[in-house]
Design an enzyme around this catalytic site. Structure first.
Site, PDB file in Angstrom:
ATOM      1  N   CYS A  83       9.505   1.874  27.616  1.00  0.00           N
ATOM      2  CA  CYS A  83       9.284   3.283  27.956  1.00  0.00           C
ATOM      3  C   CYS A  83       8.174   3.384  28.986  1.00  0.00           C
ATOM      4  CB  CYS A  83       8.893   4.065  26.709  1.00  0.00           C
ATOM      5  SG  CYS A  83       8.368   5.744  27.085  1.00  0.00           S
ATOM      6  N   CYS A 120       3.820   5.204  20.680  1.00  0.00           N
ATOM      7  CA  CYS A 120       4.042   3.765  20.485  1.00  0.00           C
ATOM      8  C   CYS A 120       2.833   3.031  21.034  1.00  0.00           C
ATOM      9  CB  CYS A 120       5.270   3.301  21.250  1.00  0.00           C
ATOM     10  SG  CYS A 120       6.787   3.997  20.632  1.00  0.00           S
ATOM     11  N   TYR A 139       5.797  10.488  -6.502  1.00  0.00           N
ATOM     12  CA  TYR A 139       5.788  10.833  -5.070  1.00  0.00           C
ATOM     13  C   TYR A 139       7.221  10.659  -4.539  1.00  0.00           C
ATOM     14  CZ  TYR A 139       0.882   9.592  -5.975  1.00  0.00           C
ATOM     15  OH  TYR A 139      -0.361   9.487  -6.524  1.00  0.00           O
ATOM     16  N   GLU A 183       7.264  15.085  -7.734  1.00  0.00           N
ATOM     17  CA  GLU A 183       6.972  15.403  -6.329  1.00  0.00           C
ATOM     18  C   GLU A 183       6.268  16.755  -6.275  1.00  0.00           C
ATOM     19  OE1 GLU A 183       7.294  14.241  -3.058  1.00  0.00           O
ATOM     20  OE2 GLU A 183       6.537  16.235  -2.564  1.00  0.00           O
ATOM     21  N   ASP A 232       5.242   5.788  -4.391  1.00  0.00           N
ATOM     22  CA  ASP A 232       5.379   5.763  -2.926  1.00  0.00           C
ATOM     23  C   ASP A 232       4.487   6.869  -2.362  1.00  0.00           C
ATOM     24  OD1 ASP A 232       6.180   5.553  -0.304  1.00  0.00           O
ATOM     25  OD2 ASP A 232       8.251   6.180  -0.639  1.00  0.00           O
ATOM     26  N   CYS A 285       2.467   3.047   2.774  1.00  0.00           N
ATOM     27  CA  CYS A 285       2.493   3.105   4.237  1.00  0.00           C
ATOM     28  C   CYS A 285       1.094   2.867   4.786  1.00  0.00           C
ATOM     29  CB  CYS A 285       3.048   4.446   4.703  1.00  0.00           C
ATOM     30  SG  CYS A 285       2.166   5.840   4.014  1.00  0.00           S
TER      31      CYS A 285
HETATM   32  N1  SAH Z   1       9.607   8.388  -1.932  1.00  0.00           N
HETATM   33  C1  SAH Z   1       9.990   9.415  -1.015  1.00  0.00           C
HETATM   34  C2  SAH Z   1       8.847  10.125  -0.300  1.00  0.00           C
HETATM   35  C3  SAH Z   1       7.592   9.378  -0.031  1.00  0.00           C
HETATM   36  S1  SAH Z   1       6.457  10.249   0.998  1.00  0.00           S
HETATM   37  C4  SAH Z   1      10.981   8.858  -0.020  1.00  0.00           C
HETATM   38  O1  SAH Z   1      11.077   7.664   0.103  1.00  0.00           O
HETATM   39  O2  SAH Z   1      11.670   9.612   0.650  1.00  0.00           O
HETATM   40  C5  SAH Z   1       5.221  10.761  -0.147  1.00  0.00           C
HETATM   41  C6  SAH Z   1       5.573  12.012  -0.918  1.00  0.00           C
HETATM   42  O3  SAH Z   1       4.504  12.297  -1.817  1.00  0.00           O
HETATM   43  C7  SAH Z   1       5.727  13.265  -0.062  1.00  0.00           C
HETATM   44  O4  SAH Z   1       6.986  13.820  -0.340  1.00  0.00           O
HETATM   45  C8  SAH Z   1       4.594  14.194  -0.541  1.00  0.00           C
HETATM   46  O5  SAH Z   1       4.980  15.545  -0.542  1.00  0.00           O
HETATM   47  C9  SAH Z   1       4.342  13.702  -1.946  1.00  0.00           C
HETATM   48  N2  SAH Z   1       3.017  13.923  -2.532  1.00  0.00           N
HETATM   49  C10 SAH Z   1       1.815  13.955  -1.922  1.00  0.00           C
HETATM   50  N3  SAH Z   1       0.827  14.056  -2.824  1.00  0.00           N
HETATM   51  C11 SAH Z   1       1.405  14.089  -4.047  1.00  0.00           C
HETATM   52  C12 SAH Z   1       0.903  14.167  -5.388  1.00  0.00           C
HETATM   53  N4  SAH Z   1      -0.393  14.231  -5.641  1.00  0.00           N
HETATM   54  N5  SAH Z   1       1.788  14.150  -6.389  1.00  0.00           N
HETATM   55  C13 SAH Z   1       3.126  14.073  -6.159  1.00  0.00           C
HETATM   56  N6  SAH Z   1       3.654  13.997  -4.920  1.00  0.00           N
HETATM   57  C14 SAH Z   1       2.810  14.007  -3.876  1.00  0.00           C
END
Ligand code: SAH
Length: 487
Positions: free
Chosen positions: A73, A82, A343, A364, A413, A440
């Site tokens: 790019c 990036c 999460y 969530e 996650d 992440c």
């Molecule tokens: N596992 C999912 C999303 C992961 S991203 C997937 O793979 O698609 C992390 C997620 O955690 C987000 O959706 C965010 O809204 C949520 N989140 C953030 N803080 C949180 C908390 N204290 N308790 C529950 N969920 C939370």
């Protein structure tokens, strides 16, 4: 040695920082240099000097690194999206693997031998470009007032014109150009952030990679009353000569949904909360397939998701399949287990695991995501997944001790900041056989793994998965096994 502003130094780059800048040292003094990559020897000019480190500007690459490559790019330096495109892909992967390893050692306090034993090789992409299924392009006026689309130049809100980001789908260019041509032809003004005037603010494009279905959503600065005057009607004409726009978009192969999202706030938030479909379906569908973790080949068996413009959905579907297939392997399910997916977002992991478990509970904090999760469960005929809205730490302590909610496996996650302390403490009290941690951010991952390992778990496996080629981001899946009962 301490340096000051405007000093010119020669340095070899040894590492890449969290923001993608090259890092090198001169007699123990650390320099952060944007656009320099590992292995380069560069001449740089100190811009901002502190006691032990400085930010410096790249003046000249004296000896280019062996891993330097021509970035695909031409805007990569301006864009900043990036950060490491100038490094070849194997070098990007090696850097990410090392980043995870070093975090586990330095932040997590795990011995190097342990880390080497448990870490599997990073899972790379077959194609490190064109992997994103979602693009959000800002639209604004150029100096002559003509509508343009592109991206914000690093840390500013100036639009650099580029309708073909190399991370996105091939179709994005044609879609954006059709929209811009319609805007010019029909005199639709682009939104001007400085004045708050104008109509079209952003274009969101999503493509289901498995289904081929495409969704386009125009985010507009639309005032209900004015809009209706401009030619409303029951089916809501939001834009002047809207049929011209539809005529241009419906021709594009795969087009499934065209919608309008209203955002009249003067904010940086891209989407508003109201969406109206103006052509086609409200949602596109996509499938996330399970893969064999031996070679990541497809199994042909997957979960269908319905995605609206406001839904959260993983942006790299191919690598997501690999990541979640690893999660499934690490969870080691036999069909008898109760699994908690904390999460859980729209329940992607929960639904992936449900077929192999007795019961899955997802947690969530975003209510809409939980609605999506429930709908997706129903669409796939999954009836052993239940979802709760709330913070993981609250819901878990609320449910802890309730009959039937004990966990055999807990999957987490979390966002970049990692798990809440209380959440980790309750997880330990629930003493599941296994914990699968998807992260992440290697730094907060390492911090949380230390807590879990001190609480009676052993780190069995760690594997990074590259979800974001060209960038410094890396995802990691880890498997922890209970070694003792902690109560
Ligand atoms: N596992 C999912 C999303 C992961 S991203 C997937 O793979 O698609 C992390 C997620 O955690 C987000 O959706 C965010 O809204 C949520 N989140 C953030 N803080 C949180 C908390 N204290 N308790 C529950 N969920 C939370």
């Amino acid at each position: 040695m301490e340096y000051k502003k405007n000093d010119i130094l020669t340095v070899e780059i040894e590492d890449i920082g969290n923001g993608g800048e090259g890092i090198g040292k001169v007699e123990g003094y650390t320099l952060f240099i944007k656009d320099a990559v590992i292995g380069d020897t560069v001449r740089c000019k100190v811009m901002k000097a502190k006691k032990n480190y400085a930010y410096a500007r790249l003046e000249e690459i004296i000896v280019p690194s062996d891993v330097r490559t021509e970035p695909p790019c031409r805007y990569h330096r301006q864009c900043g999206g990036c950060q490491i495109q100038a490094m070849n892909y194997p070098a990007q992967l090696a850097f990410k693997q090392k980043k995870v390893k070093n975090s586990l050692i330095r932040i997590g306090g795990f011995p190097e031998e342990t880390v080497e034993r448990v870490m599997e090789p990073i899972v790379g992409m077959e194609n490190a470009y064109r992997y994103r299924n979602k693009a959000q392009y800002p639209v604004g006026p150029d100096k002559e007032g003509n509508p343009v689309a592109g991206f914000y130049a690093g840390r500013t809100h100036d639009i650099v014109v580029n309708t073909d980001c190399v991370l996105g789908a091939e179709e994005n260019k044609e879609i954006l150009e059709s929209i811009l041509a319609y805007m010019k032809r029909c005199h639709i003004p682009a939104y001007d952030e400085k004045t708050g005037d104008g109509l079209v603010r952003h274009v969101l494009i999503r493509k289901g990679f498995a289904s081929g279905e495409i969704m386009v959503c125009l985010v507009i600065n639309y005032d209900g009353k004015k809009g209706r005057k401009a030619g409303g009607g029951k089916n809501g004409s939001f834009l002047p000569s809207q049929e011209e726009l539809i005529k241009a978009l419906e021709k594009i192969h795969g087009m499934t949904s065209v919608s309008i999202c209203i955002n009249t706030d003067r904010t940086n938030v891209i989407m508003g909360d109201k969406v109206y479909t103006i052509w086609g379906k409200d949602k596109i569908c996509d499938t996330i397939y399970r893969r064999n973790t031996m070679d990541f080949s497809l199994t042909g068996d997957g979960i269908v998701f319905y995605i609206s413009p406001l839904s959260f959905y993983q942006v790299n579907p191919v690598q997501t399949e690999k990541l979640y297939s690893l999660v499934l392997e690490y969870a080691g399910l036999s069909g008898k287990e109760t699994v908690w997916d904390l999460y859980c977002g729209i329940g992607t992991i929960s639904l992936f695991l449900a077929e192999k478990a007795k019961q899955v509970y997802g947690v969530e904090v975003v209510a809409q995501a939980v609605l999506d999760a429930k709908e997706n469960a129903a669409c796939n005929g999954i009836d052993n997944a239940e979802f709760f809205v709330g913070k993981a730490e609250d819901i878990l302590s609320e449910k802890y001790g309730e009959k039937g909610t004990g966990a055999d496996v807990i999957v987490v996650d979390p966002p970049r900041k990692g798990c809440d302390k209380e959440c980790l403490a309750t997880m330990l009290k629930m003493h599941p056989e296994k914990i699968v941690y998807v992260s992440c951010d290697p730094a907060t991952l390492a911090r949380d793994l230390r807590v879990l390992c001190d609480g009676g778990y052993e780190l069995k496996k760690v594997r990074a998965v590259d979800q974001f080629g060209g960038t410094v981001h890396v995802e990691v899946a880890c498997c922890l096994q209970r070694t003792s009962r902690v109560n």
